[in-house]
Design a protein around this motif. Structure first.
Motif, PDB file in Angstrom:
ATOM      1  N   SER A 237      50.721 -24.726  -7.500  1.00 34.66           N
ATOM      2  CA  SER A 237      51.016 -24.237  -6.301  1.00 34.66           C
ATOM      3  C   SER A 237      51.494 -25.381  -5.427  1.00 34.66           C
ATOM      4  CB  SER A 237      49.520 -23.716  -5.778  1.00 34.66           C
ATOM      5  OG  SER A 237      48.685 -25.228  -5.822  1.00 34.66           O
ATOM      6  N   VAL A 238      51.906 -24.771  -4.125  1.00 31.62           N
ATOM      7  CA  VAL A 238      52.582 -25.811  -3.289  1.00 31.62           C
ATOM      8  C   VAL A 238      51.185 -26.536  -2.543  1.00 31.62           C
ATOM      9  CG1 VAL A 238      52.912 -24.043  -1.515  1.00 31.62           C
ATOM     10  CG2 VAL A 238      54.034 -26.256  -1.533  1.00 31.62           C
ATOM     11  N   GLY A 239      50.333 -25.527  -2.092  1.00 35.95           N
ATOM     12  CA  GLY A 239      49.226 -26.038  -1.264  1.00 35.95           C
ATOM     13  C   GLY A 239      48.119 -26.790  -2.185  1.00 35.95           C
TER      14      GLY A 239
ATOM     15  N   LEU B 197      58.955 -22.372  -5.110  1.00 38.11           N
ATOM     16  CA  LEU B 197      58.258 -20.962  -4.874  1.00 38.11           C
ATOM     17  C   LEU B 197      58.865 -20.799  -3.141  1.00 38.11           C
ATOM     18  CD1 LEU B 197      56.272 -22.416  -2.797  1.00 38.11           C
ATOM     19  CD2 LEU B 197      54.688 -22.207  -4.542  1.00 38.11           C
TER      20      LEU B 197
ATOM     21  N   ARG C 113      47.442 -20.254   4.814  1.00 36.78           N
ATOM     22  CA  ARG C 113      45.928 -20.328   4.309  1.00 36.78           C
ATOM     23  C   ARG C 113      45.120 -19.463   5.633  1.00 36.78           C
ATOM     24  NH1 ARG C 113      47.972 -21.239   0.302  1.00 36.78           N
ATOM     25  NH2 ARG C 113      47.558 -23.042  -1.179  1.00 36.78           N
TER      26      ARG C 113
ATOM     27  N   HIS D 276      46.904 -12.439  -1.486  1.00 35.25           N
ATOM     28  CA  HIS D 276      47.544 -14.012  -1.845  1.00 35.25           C
ATOM     29  C   HIS D 276      48.674 -13.891  -2.831  1.00 35.25           C
ATOM     30  CE1 HIS D 276      46.561 -18.331  -1.361  1.00 35.25           C
ATOM     31  NE2 HIS D 276      47.797 -18.050  -1.744  1.00 35.25           N
TER      32      HIS D 276
ATOM     33  N   MET E 145      57.094 -22.146 -11.529  1.00 38.13           N
ATOM     34  CA  MET E 145      56.002 -22.642 -11.069  1.00 38.13           C
ATOM     35  C   MET E 145      55.202 -23.224 -12.366  1.00 38.13           C
ATOM     36  SD  MET E 145      54.585 -20.588  -7.782  1.00 38.13           S
ATOM     37  CE  MET E 145      53.018 -21.388  -7.396  1.00 38.13           C
TER      38      MET E 145
END
Ligand code: DGY
Length: 326
Positions: A76-78, A101, A239, A287, A299
């Motif tokens: 994920s990026v987060g 992404l 988020r 999401h 990813m």
């Protein structure tokens, strides 16, 4: 001797094979919750772990179960589910997948914006429900997008890709709120940096692409919603906890703003009792910002590359969240 790695999300077969060749791999495909004890046992010996957000905070308490852990690779990026202080105390490296992404997520966010503006879910339901028997009443008309003002909260890679789409594709005026100025974005997309309240009161479309931090938690409150135009459409692709969700539900129920289009929620999966589910003016997606076949593959590959590099002590790359560690 091979290092021990725990994989806790499904990834494409060839990428899982790369992990299996490089490490002693223990796999929990799907939720590790299903086999909690085995997961805890595997963590006890793990040098590395890799997976997407499993809804558990990776904090000091969690890390007690992984006393040998040296590296964590998030798909994920987060990375708000990781406690960076706890990782630093334990000298555990954390890597993410920030670049691959960007376009898929910007595309999804723009899809949400357009879906809400043109009321596509309501109109699709209208046909499915057999209501299209004569000309459409103006009750179902949407809102123009071209030439309107978009206000973007954040100006990272995804926000920049949204600004590009808004400016180049839809002749939109671009406002943004961000800690630092981005002269390149201002020049390329004629974007104007402004204070939050100014952005909220001027924008027709308000788009959240901020990371979740202590500073951004509930950045959209009842007071902030009250600053928005009654015609405003709020889009959240960052988020869920950026928004005080009960306050948003209240604003949507009372038509204080026109609509919201959300990909993320305070609690995920969205509870079945959520008031959002009862609202026609809430467009909801589960999401899926990065959920395309190509992007999810990229990813997974990036996260595998990251873990192999980190456990082989290759110097930090831009995917390394905490380069001061390790
Ligand atoms: C991300 O990459 O952070 C997406 O939101 C999935 O968690």
């Amino acid at each position: 001797m091979k290092k021990n790695v725990v994989l806790f999300s499904p990834i494409p077969h060839d990428q899982q094979e790369r992990l299996a060749q490089a490490f002693n791999l223990t796999v929990f495909n799907g939720s590790p919750d299903a086999d909690k004890q085995a997961f805890i046992t595997a963590l006890a010996d793990a040098d590395g772990m890799i997976g997407s957000n499993m809804g558990t905070k990776i904090d000091a308490e969690f890390l007690k179960q992984a006393p040998k852990l040296k590296a964590a690779s998030t798909i994920s990026v987060g990375y708000d589910n990781y406690d960076l202080t706890a990782l630093a105390e334990r000298q555990i490296r954390l890597m993410n997948t920030p670049k691959v992404l960007t376009n898929a997520t910007a595309d999804l966010i723009f899809t949400l914006l357009m879906t809400a503006a043109r009321r596509m879910v309501e109109l699709s339901d209208y046909i499915h429900q057999g209501k299209w028997l004569k000309g459409l009443s103006s009750d179902y008309y949407g809102t123009d997008i071209t030439g309107k003002t978009i206000g973007i909260l954040g100006m990272g890679r995804i926000a920049q890709a949204i600004a590009k789409r808004a400016h180049a594709g839809f002749d939109m005026n671009v406002l943004y709120y961000n800690r630092s100025a981005h002269a390149d974005v201002e020049q390329a997309y004629q974007a104007k940096r402004c204070e939050l309240d100014e952005l909220l009161s001027q924008a027709d479309f308000i788009v959240l692409v901020l990371p979740l931090t202590e500073q951004t938690y509930h950045i959209i409150t009842q007071e902030k919603l009250a600053l928005m135009k009654p015609s405003a459409i709020l889009v959240n692709g960052g988020r869920g906890k950026l928004i005080d969700e009960p306050a948003l539900i209240h604003a949507l129920q009372n038509k204080a703003i026109k609509a919201a289009a959300l990909d993320v929620y305070e609690t995920e999966p969205l509870p079945l009792h959520s008031g959002l589910l009862k609202l026609d003016n809430a467009v909801l997606s589960p999401h899926v910002g990065s959920a395309t076949i190509e992007t999810r593959y990229a990813m997974a590959k990036c996260a595998v590359d990251n873990l192999i590099a980190a456990l082989n002590n290759v110097p930090p790359t831009e995917n390394w969240v905490n380069p001061d560690v390790g």
